[in-house]
Design a protein around this motif. Structure first.
Motif, PDB file in Angstrom:
ATOM      1  N   HIS A  34       0.795  -1.227   0.000  1.00 22.62           N
ATOM      2  CA  HIS A  34       0.000   0.000   0.000  1.00 22.62           C
ATOM      3  C   HIS A  34       0.827   1.276   0.000  1.00 22.62           C
ATOM      4  N   LEU A  36       1.814   3.612   2.109  1.00 25.32           N
ATOM      5  CA  LEU A  36       1.240   4.801   2.736  1.00 25.32           C
ATOM      6  C   LEU A  36       2.175   5.295   3.832  1.00 25.32           C
ATOM      7  N   GLN A  40      -0.921   8.844   6.623  1.00 26.41           N
ATOM      8  CA  GLN A  40      -1.968   8.309   5.742  1.00 26.41           C
ATOM      9  C   GLN A  40      -2.637   7.082   6.364  1.00 26.41           C
ATOM     10  N   TRP A  41      -1.832   6.220   7.005  1.00 26.60           N
ATOM     11  CA  TRP A  41      -2.412   5.064   7.697  1.00 26.60           C
ATOM     12  C   TRP A  41      -3.343   5.522   8.815  1.00 26.60           C
TER      13      TRP A  41
END
Length: 106
Positions: A34, A36, A40-41
């Protein structure tokens, strides 16, 4: 601390022993897939939490299982084995059959 490649790192408490290894491999794969940042997570997790607030426990469990069953390592039980040369390997057993993995790539 577990981190994916690059500057992304997410501090997390994980169990020790074999469970530690499984969690590390899983988390690193998710983080790499992903890509991130920590922020962002956090934003994504907060959004998911808000979307599912008030959901019945049973419904939450079903949503979790829907996601989990699509993961590559879902439902695999691992057993340490050695080949004829003495190389340590993992035997992965799941509903679809058997797979052999290098010891570093469970």
């Amino acid at each position: 601390m577990i981190s994916s490649r690059g500057n992304n790192s997410v501090p997390i408490d994980i169990p020790s022993g074999e469970s530690h290894f499984i969690v590390c491999v899983f988390l690193c794969r998710v983080l790499e897939q992903h890509k991130l940042t920590k922020e962002q997570w956090e934003d994504r997790i907060q959004t998911w939490h808000e979307e599912h607030r008030g959901m019945l426990r049973e419904d939450s469990m079903m949503e979790y299982l829907k996601i989990a069953q699509d993961l590559e390592m879902y439902g695999v039980n691992y057993f340490e084995i050695k080949n004829k040369k003495g190389t340590q390997l993992w035997l992965g057993v799941d509903a679809l059959g058997l797979n052999i993995y290098e010891h570093e790539d469970k």
